[in-house]
Motif scaffolding. Structure first.
Motif, PDB file in Angstrom:
ATOM      1  N   VAL A  60       0.844  -1.183   0.000  1.00  0.00           N
ATOM      2  CA  VAL A  60       0.000   0.000   0.000  1.00  0.00           C
ATOM      3  C   VAL A  60       0.888   1.243   0.000  1.00  0.00           C
ATOM      4  CG1 VAL A  60      -1.716   1.298   1.335  1.00  0.00           C
ATOM      5  CG2 VAL A  60      -1.902  -1.191   1.141  1.00  0.00           C
ATOM      6  N   ASN A  61       0.562   2.203  -0.849  1.00  0.00           N
ATOM      7  CA  ASN A  61       1.259   3.485  -1.032  1.00  0.00           C
ATOM      8  C   ASN A  61       2.545   3.407  -1.847  1.00  0.00           C
ATOM      9  OD1 ASN A  61      -0.688   5.123   0.176  1.00  0.00           O
ATOM     10  ND2 ASN A  61       0.135   4.689   2.208  1.00  0.00           N
ATOM     11  N   ASP A  62       2.929   2.235  -2.346  1.00  0.00           N
ATOM     12  CA  ASP A  62       4.064   2.176  -3.275  1.00  0.00           C
ATOM     13  C   ASP A  62       3.661   2.856  -4.577  1.00  0.00           C
ATOM     14  OD1 ASP A  62       5.626   0.743  -1.527  1.00  0.00           O
ATOM     15  OD2 ASP A  62       5.531  -1.149  -2.644  1.00  0.00           O
ATOM     16  N   VAL A  63       4.573   3.602  -5.166  1.00  0.00           N
ATOM     17  CA  VAL A  63       4.303   4.261  -6.443  1.00  0.00           C
ATOM     18  C   VAL A  63       4.370   3.210  -7.556  1.00  0.00           C
ATOM     19  CG1 VAL A  63       5.096   5.993  -8.102  1.00  0.00           C
ATOM     20  CG2 VAL A  63       5.191   6.471  -5.643  1.00  0.00           C
ATOM     21  N   ILE A  64       3.292   3.114  -8.329  1.00  0.00           N
ATOM     22  CA  ILE A  64       3.230   2.194  -9.468  1.00  0.00           C
ATOM     23  C   ILE A  64       3.621   2.922 -10.750  1.00  0.00           C
ATOM     24  CG2 ILE A  64       1.685   0.804 -10.908  1.00  0.00           C
ATOM     25  CD1 ILE A  64       0.082   0.162  -8.427  1.00  0.00           C
ATOM     26  N   ALA A  65       3.166   4.178 -10.876  1.00  0.00           N
ATOM     27  CA  ALA A  65       3.438   4.922 -12.105  1.00  0.00           C
ATOM     28  C   ALA A  65       3.359   6.426 -11.859  1.00  0.00           C
ATOM     29  CB  ALA A  65       2.441   4.528 -13.186  1.00  0.00           C
ATOM     30  N   HIS A  66       4.010   7.153 -12.745  1.00  0.00           N
ATOM     31  CA  HIS A  66       3.857   8.603 -12.814  1.00  0.00           C
ATOM     32  C   HIS A  66       3.136   8.881 -14.123  1.00  0.00           C
ATOM     33  CE1 HIS A  66       6.530   9.265  -9.434  1.00  0.00           C
ATOM     34  NE2 HIS A  66       7.406   8.442  -9.991  1.00  0.00           N
ATOM     35  N   THR A  67       2.220   9.840 -14.108  1.00  0.00           N
ATOM     36  CA  THR A  67       1.464  10.142 -15.313  1.00  0.00           C
ATOM     37  C   THR A  67       1.505  11.633 -15.619  1.00  0.00           C
ATOM     38  OG1 THR A  67      -0.623  10.481 -14.139  1.00  0.00           O
ATOM     39  CG2 THR A  67      -0.129   8.231 -14.861  1.00  0.00           C
ATOM     40  N   ILE A  68       1.276  11.932 -16.889  1.00  0.00           N
ATOM     41  CA  ILE A  68       1.104  13.318 -17.323  1.00  0.00           C
ATOM     42  C   ILE A  68      -0.230  13.381 -18.045  1.00  0.00           C
ATOM     43  CG2 ILE A  68       2.005  15.181 -18.760  1.00  0.00           C
ATOM     44  CD1 ILE A  68       4.808  13.969 -18.255  1.00  0.00           C
ATOM     45  N   THR A  69      -1.099  14.255 -17.596  1.00  0.00           N
ATOM     46  CA  THR A  69      -2.447  14.363 -18.148  1.00  0.00           C
ATOM     47  C   THR A  69      -2.427  15.182 -19.442  1.00  0.00           C
ATOM     48  OG1 THR A  69      -3.008  16.422 -17.018  1.00  0.00           O
ATOM     49  CG2 THR A  69      -3.359  14.362 -15.792  1.00  0.00           C
ATOM     50  N   GLY A  70      -3.577  15.240 -20.093  1.00  0.00           N
ATOM     51  CA  GLY A  70      -3.731  16.031 -21.299  1.00  0.00           C
ATOM     52  C   GLY A  70      -3.518  17.517 -21.055  1.00  0.00           C
ATOM     53  N   LYS A  71      -3.638  17.941 -19.811  1.00  0.00           N
ATOM     54  CA  LYS A  71      -3.406  19.345 -19.443  1.00  0.00           C
ATOM     55  C   LYS A  71      -1.986  19.551 -18.921  1.00  0.00           C
ATOM     56  CE  LYS A  71      -8.222  20.206 -18.296  1.00  0.00           C
ATOM     57  NZ  LYS A  71      -9.163  20.655 -17.270  1.00  0.00           N
ATOM     58  N   SER A  72      -1.116  18.573 -19.160  1.00  0.00           N
ATOM     59  CA  SER A  72       0.289  18.607 -18.744  1.00  0.00           C
ATOM     60  C   SER A  72       0.474  18.649 -17.233  1.00  0.00           C
ATOM     61  CB  SER A  72       1.025  19.788 -19.391  1.00  0.00           C
ATOM     62  OG  SER A  72       1.032  19.623 -20.785  1.00  0.00           O
ATOM     63  N   GLU A  73      -0.480  18.087 -16.516  1.00  0.00           N
ATOM     64  CA  GLU A  73      -0.349  17.985 -15.058  1.00  0.00           C
ATOM     65  C   GLU A  73       0.264  16.636 -14.708  1.00  0.00           C
ATOM     66  OE1 GLU A  73      -4.184  20.627 -13.677  1.00  0.00           O
ATOM     67  OE2 GLU A  73      -4.504  18.523 -14.145  1.00  0.00           O
ATOM     68  N   SER A  74       1.137  16.643 -13.724  1.00  0.00           N
ATOM     69  CA  SER A  74       1.798  15.428 -13.277  1.00  0.00           C
ATOM     70  C   SER A  74       1.004  14.789 -12.138  1.00  0.00           C
ATOM     71  CB  SER A  74       3.210  15.774 -12.806  1.00  0.00           C
ATOM     72  OG  SER A  74       3.831  14.652 -12.279  1.00  0.00           O
TER      73      SER A  74
END
Length: 160
Positions: free
Chosen positions: A105-119
Motif C-alpha cells: 500500500v502506497n508504493d508508487v506504481i506509475a507517474h502520469t502526465i495528463t492532457g493538461k500537462s499535469e503530473s
C-alpha cells in the motif's frame, strides 16, 4: 554499456502458438514445439488483457505464465485466482513497477502526465505481486490495467 530492454513473454494454456513454455520438475523450458499436454503457448501481451483478466469479477480467466527476463524467472498463475485491479489512465505513463514486482500500500506504481500537462502519481492501494500489466486497446487517453495478486497465490520457477 547500455543493455537492451527485454520485454516479458506471455504464455497461455489456450494458445497453440510457438514458442512453448513447459514446466516439469520445478523448472521451466522454452521450446519450439510443445513437450507435453501441459505446455503453454506464446500469446501477444498487447492483445491478451480481456482473455486473461476478468475485470468485472476481478479474477484470472485462464492459466498463464509470464517469463520475466530481468528476474530470470517464470511467474505462473492459475485460473480463478482473485486479483485487485488498478487502472492507470493518462496521456503519458511512466511505470515504476513491472510484472513480478511486489507492491505494498502506497508504493508508487506509475507517474502520469495528463492532457493538461499535469503530473500525477499512481500509488498501490493493495499488497501483493503485479501479475499482469495490459493495455486497454484503442483507449484515448492511454489506459493500462495493472493486476495484483496475493503473493501466496502465484508460483515462481527457474529456467532449466
Amino acid at each position: 554499456m547500455e543493455e537492451t530492454y527485454k520485454f516479458p513473454a506471455l504464455f497461455t494454456r489456450n494458445s497453440r502458438n510457438s514458442p512453448y513454455c513447459t514446466i516439469t520438475n520445478g523448472r521451466y523450458r522454452i521450446t519450439d514445439t510443445p513437450l507435453e499436454n501441459s505446455s503453454y503457448g506464446y500469446t501477444i501481451i498487447e492483445e491478451a488483457l480481456d482473455n486473461i483478466i476478468d475485470r468485472t469479477r476481478s479474477l484470472v480467466k485462464q492459466d498463464y505464465c509470464i517469463e520475466i527476463p530481468w528476474r530470470k524467472k517464470l511467474l505462473k498463475i492459475k485460473a480463478g485466482t482473485p486479483v485487485k485491479i488498478v487502472e492507470v489512465k493518462a496521456s503519458q505513463i511512466i511505470f515504476t513497477k513491472r510484472e513480478g514486482d511486489e507492491v505494498s500500500v502506497n508504493d508508487v506504481i506509475a507517474h502520469t502526465i495528463t492532457g493538461k500537462s499535469e503530473s500525477r502519481t499512481v500509488k498501490s492501494i493493495f499488497n501483493g505481486v503485479i501479475v499482469f500489466i495490459g493495455v486497454h486497446s484503442f483507449s484515448n487517453p492511454e489506459t493500462y490495467v495493472v493486476a495484483v495478486a496475493d503473493s501466496g497465490s502465484i508460483e515462481w520457477y527457474e529456467r532449466g
